[in-house]
Write an enzyme that holds these catalytic residues in place. Structure first.
Site, PDB file in Angstrom:
ATOM      1  NE  ARG A  22       5.707   6.694   1.593  1.00 32.09           N
ATOM      2  CZ  ARG A  22       4.660   7.055   2.958  1.00 32.09           C
ATOM      3  NH1 ARG A  22       3.285   6.201   2.085  1.00 32.09           N
ATOM      4  NH2 ARG A  22       5.393   7.068   3.454  1.00 32.09           N
ATOM      5  NE  ARG A  79      -3.222   7.969   0.583  1.00 34.60           N
ATOM      6  CZ  ARG A  79      -4.270   8.044   1.551  1.00 34.60           C
ATOM      7  NH1 ARG A  79      -5.646   6.750   1.468  1.00 34.60           N
ATOM      8  NH2 ARG A  79      -4.624   9.113   1.735  1.00 34.60           N
ATOM      9  CB  CYS A  80       1.042   2.012   4.558  1.00 35.20           C
ATOM     10  SG  CYS A  80       2.101   1.046   6.202  1.00 35.20           S
ATOM     11  CB  SER A  81       5.128   5.865   6.388  1.00 34.70           C
ATOM     12  OG  SER A  81       5.272   4.732   7.624  1.00 34.70           O
ATOM     13  CG  ASN A  84      -1.650   1.122   1.115  1.00 30.26           C
ATOM     14  OD1 ASN A  84      -1.847   2.203   0.509  1.00 30.26           O
ATOM     15  ND2 ASN A  84      -2.537   1.666   2.408  1.00 30.26           N
TER      16      ASN A  84
END
Length: 113
Positions: free
Chosen positions: A14, A9-11, A7
């Site tokens: 990433r 948007r998930c730190s 995802n």
């Protein structure tokens, strides 16, 4: 081939992806919110992780709190909830050589490389 259910948007997701890229892994990136998993795919992932379905649920998500929290759900109902609401799936999930891990903390992914 290393697969990451990601995802963007998930730190944590990433960060995990960054570690895999630094390690020069041959990657298959699956953005599971855009390309939802089938029930069979999710069941296979749960088996590889060696966890109960409930252990893969993000219990702080609003949808979980509103619709499922406090209910006695079967494993099948938990899987269906994650299929119907992919946001509920813990992330990132990394699979390599028939082993899977939840990348939390992200450095944990090194365990299966």
């Amino acid at each position: 081939m290393t697969t990451i259910y990601h995802n963007p948007r998930c730190s944590k997701s990433r960060q995990c992806l960054s570690i895999l890229e630094e390690k020069k892994e041959d990657l298959q990136i699956i953005k599971y919110l855009e390309n939802p998993l089938t029930e069979d795919e999710l069941a296979d992932i749960i088996t590889l992780l060696g966890v109960e379905p409930i252990d893969l649920v993000r219990k702080n998500e609003a949808i979980w709190k509103q619709e499922f929290k406090g209910k006695q759900l079967t494993n099948e109902e938990v899987v269906k909830a994650m299929i119907d609401h992919p946001k509920l799936i813990e992330r990132p999930i990394v699979i390599k050589n028939n082993k899977a891990i939840i990348g939390r903390p992200p450095e944990k992914v090194i365990d299966i490389l």
